[in-house]
Design an enzyme around this catalytic site. Structure first.
Site, PDB file in Angstrom:
ATOM      1  N   SER A 247       0.804  -1.222   0.000  1.00 43.15           N
ATOM      2  CA  SER A 247       0.000   0.000   0.000  1.00 43.15           C
ATOM      3  C   SER A 247       0.838   1.273   0.000  1.00 43.15           C
ATOM      4  O   SER A 247       1.850   1.374   0.680  1.00 43.15           O
ATOM      5  CB  SER A 247      -0.913   0.025   1.224  1.00 43.15           C
ATOM      6  OG  SER A 247      -1.583   1.268   1.266  1.00 43.15           O
ATOM      7  N   LYS A 296     -12.946  -6.114   3.171  1.00 44.49           N
ATOM      8  CA  LYS A 296     -13.945  -5.054   2.961  1.00 44.49           C
ATOM      9  C   LYS A 296     -15.385  -5.500   3.230  1.00 44.49           C
ATOM     10  O   LYS A 296     -16.194  -4.718   3.704  1.00 44.49           O
ATOM     11  CB  LYS A 296     -13.828  -4.505   1.536  1.00 44.49           C
ATOM     12  CG  LYS A 296     -12.548  -3.710   1.319  1.00 44.49           C
ATOM     13  CD  LYS A 296     -12.457  -3.140  -0.080  1.00 44.49           C
ATOM     14  CE  LYS A 296     -11.133  -2.419  -0.251  1.00 44.49           C
ATOM     15  NZ  LYS A 296     -10.978  -1.767  -1.530  1.00 44.49           N
ATOM     16  N   ASN A 317     -14.769   0.426   3.028  1.00 45.24           N
ATOM     17  CA  ASN A 317     -13.311   0.584   2.910  1.00 45.24           C
ATOM     18  C   ASN A 317     -12.782   1.679   3.836  1.00 45.24           C
ATOM     19  O   ASN A 317     -11.593   1.945   3.859  1.00 45.24           O
ATOM     20  CB  ASN A 317     -12.895   0.871   1.453  1.00 45.24           C
ATOM     21  CG  ASN A 317     -13.068   2.333   1.098  1.00 45.24           C
ATOM     22  OD1 ASN A 317     -14.028   2.962   1.513  1.00 45.24           O
ATOM     23  ND2 ASN A 317     -12.135   2.866   0.324  1.00 45.24           N
ATOM     24  N   ASP A 334     -14.598   3.902  -2.266  1.00 42.77           N
ATOM     25  CA  ASP A 334     -14.144   3.277  -3.521  1.00 42.77           C
ATOM     26  C   ASP A 334     -15.117   3.549  -4.664  1.00 42.77           C
ATOM     27  O   ASP A 334     -14.707   3.718  -5.812  1.00 42.77           O
ATOM     28  CB  ASP A 334     -14.069   1.748  -3.361  1.00 42.77           C
ATOM     29  CG  ASP A 334     -12.832   1.305  -2.608  1.00 42.77           C
ATOM     30  OD1 ASP A 334     -11.867   2.090  -2.543  1.00 42.77           O
ATOM     31  OD2 ASP A 334     -12.836   0.174  -2.093  1.00 42.77           O
ATOM     32  N   ALA A 373     -15.441  -9.964  -7.973  1.00 43.72           N
ATOM     33  CA  ALA A 373     -16.696  -9.740  -7.242  1.00 43.72           C
ATOM     34  C   ALA A 373     -16.427  -9.604  -5.748  1.00 43.72           C
ATOM     35  O   ALA A 373     -17.271  -9.888  -4.910  1.00 43.72           O
ATOM     36  CB  ALA A 373     -17.663 -10.892  -7.511  1.00 43.72           C
ATOM     37  N   GLY A 375     -14.672  -6.926  -2.595  1.00 40.49           N
ATOM     38  CA  GLY A 375     -15.062  -5.609  -2.079  1.00 40.49           C
ATOM     39  C   GLY A 375     -14.999  -4.521  -3.139  1.00 40.49           C
ATOM     40  O   GLY A 375     -15.962  -3.757  -3.323  1.00 40.49           O
ATOM     41  N   ALA A 376     -13.874  -4.439  -3.869  1.00 40.76           N
ATOM     42  CA  ALA A 376     -13.736  -3.377  -4.874  1.00 40.76           C
ATOM     43  C   ALA A 376     -14.711  -3.628  -6.025  1.00 40.76           C
ATOM     44  O   ALA A 376     -15.327  -2.688  -6.549  1.00 40.76           O
ATOM     45  CB  ALA A 376     -12.303  -3.332  -5.383  1.00 40.76           C
TER      46      ALA A 376
END
Ligand SMILES: O=C1C[C@@](O)(C(=O)O)C[C@@H](O)[C@@H]1O
Length: 516
Positions: A247, A296, A317, A334, A373, A375-376
């Site tokens: 990150s 998430k 998030n 997001d 499919a 969290g994002a």
């Protein structure tokens, strides 16, 4: 102007020869170490006689240590005797700090030396290994170690989970004696990063810009975290993710805290069980969180309240601990970040007949092909649906694809069909899977030739900035939108929530451009 704390930042030097030790010391000085730890046990047998020279020629304050467990070449008996000899000599030479294992400090042979020391301060260290730390057990160990006449106590801790560090922070906060807590494992980075907040006497950083498991680099401590300005009031913000090391959040949020004058620190937190994390870290010091893969969706169930958009998406998030009542409030930044990035890129191209950009969403009525499919992926799917797109989902786990498709009145197709999927030209493609993320940057979820079906290709992966998917999409003439754009926008949204409204957009954008 922020006031500096007096926490020492130390780098351990493990070298075989005098020359290497001296060269590393110079490097440590350049990178901002206060003292260095001269780990004499790392010196080859034939160079032990150079210890005198090393101490006399030191160019930084030093901790002379001899860790019995890490003696490179000496047999057990020889090791112990050499250890006593080295430590006694360091005391005679009045070196700033002399560090010894608890068993050495308790040895009758050391008593006289410890008693008669002049300026040297004694650090007594002990391994906390093989048992789960609790405040009671740690307090008991510290009391026993203090009886040796130690000036500073050091706990060398080995824990399995980030939650095991909570009693360590409690002990650091309440200890009457000066304490160093060193936990070295990939889940333990925060033991050093948050040390100054909880009253640690000294923290460790590694040399040469490389962070090794559990040890942040000296350069990051000085330049990114600026831990010399941390104090008890510093609010802790963290990225809860696994993996977490990729990150760029810390290099974006930390400078922004300083730019806005907000007393906060943003740290990576390698979390295995998010529920347990929130059951453990309940204090107001832990003020806010980013949530990354794979947490998430589970994060939704950890919150006391969830913003309606995040609730409908089913993924959070961003979590903020509400100061008023300590409740955890979940958001999703997001969705807006990714959809607005795609819209802005399409708008750049799409101009109406009279030369004015369309005000309706350029996604409306379009086929929006989504890979992933999780969290994002959920954020993108709900965002695209809100804008009136027709959504087609591909995911390795078909069951999950079907569930998400149902939630957004879209369609799920088996993953193998992705390559050949071309019902029309000019579609939008969004990758929300981790395919192509470092260290797998040679991978792409879609072959180059298949990309000709898309007008725009978006990749949520932002390390590397220009993924293989995006490179190949640009080569076949598609508009490309990098995950960096989404990253910057979601982080801006988070920063606003973390600080109740601060949003230095230009500063954050400039940082993203320079640093990524
Ligand atoms: O997806 C991302 C990226 C992120 O996980 C990071 O890598 O910093 C932080 C999350 O908040 C965000 O939703």
């Amino acid at each position: 102007m922020a006031v500096k704390n007096n926490v020492l930042v130390c780098t351990p030097l493990e070298c075989e020869t005098l020359e290497e030790m001296m060269a590393s010391m110079e490097k440590a000085k350049e990178e901002g170490a206060d003292p260095v730890e001269l780990c004499i046990a790392s010196m080859a047998c034939s160079h032990i006689s150079d210890v005198d020279k090393l101490i006399k020629q030191r160019t930084l304050p030093a901790i002379v240590s001899f860790r019995l467990k890490s003696s490179r070449t000496l047999s057990n008996g020889g090791c112990y005797n050499t250890c006593l000899k080295v430590l006694k000599r360091a005391l005679e030479l009045d070196v700033e700090f002399v560090e010894m294992d608890y068993e050495v400090a308790s040895d009758a042979n050391m008593t006289e030396y410890l008693y008669n020391r002049s300026n040297s301060r004694i650090i007594v260290s002990s391994y906390v290994n093989g048992w789960k730390p609790s405040t009671e057990k740690l307090a008991d160990l510290i009391a026993r170690m203090q009886a040796t006449g130690a000036d500073v106590i050091k706990l060398d801790i080995c824990v399995d989970y980030i939650t095991d560090l909570a009693p360590v922070f409690t002990i650091l906060t309440h200890s009457q004696v000066q304490l160093i807590a060193m936990a070295a494992g990939s889940r333990d980075l925060i033991s050093q990063l948050l040390g100054p907040k909880f009253g640690g006497f000294l923290v460790y950083g590694s040399l040469g810009g490389k962070s090794i498991p559990g040890l942040p680099s000296l350069l990051s401590l000085r330049q990114v975290y600026k831990i010399e300005y941390m104090n008890a009031d510093t609010k802790v913000f963290g990225l809860i993710s696994n993996p977490v090391a990729h990150s760029k959040g810390p290099i974006l949020h930390n400078p922004t805290f300083r730019y806005t004058g907000y007393n906060g620190i943003y740290v990576p937190m390698l979390v295995d069980d998010i529920k347990e994390f929130f059951e453990t870290y309940t204090g107001s010091d832990f003020a806010g969180f980013s949530v990354g893969i794979p947490h998430k969706e589970a994060a939704v169930t950890c919150c006391d309240e969830v913003h309606p958009l995040a609730k409908s998406i089913g993924a959070v998030n961003t979590i903020v601990r509400r100061p008023m009542d300590g409740k955890l409030i979940g958001y999703n930044t997001d969705c807006e970040a990714s959809i607005s990035a795609i819209e802005d890129a399409l708008r750049g191209r799409q101009v109406s007949k009279n030369g004015v950009p369309h005000s309706a969403s350029p996604i409306a009525g379009r086929t929006f092909v989504l890979i992933g499919a999780g969290g994002a992926g959920r954020a993108l799917a709900f965002g695209a649906k809100l804008k009136g797109a027709r959504i087609v989902i591909f995911n390795r786990n078909y069951k999950r694809a079907k569930a998400l498709a149902k939630a957004v009145s879209g369609e799920a197709l088996p993953y193998e069909f992705l390559e050949k999927f071309c019902p029309e030209k000019g579609m939008i493609l969004a990758n929300a899977s981790a395919i192509g993320m470092e260290p797998n940057s040679h991978q792409s979820p879609v072959p180059k030739e298949a990309l000709r079906a898309y007008e725009l290709v978006f990749d949520a992966v932002y390390t590397p900035r220009n993924t293989r998917l995006l490179k190949e999409a640009a080569e076949v003439g598609a508009i490309v939108v990098s995950g960096v754009e989404m990253f910057a926008r979601q982080a801006l949204g988070q920063f606003r929530l973390f600080t109740s409204g601060l949003a230095p957009e230009d500063f954050m954008r400039k940082l993203v451009m320079e640093q990524f």
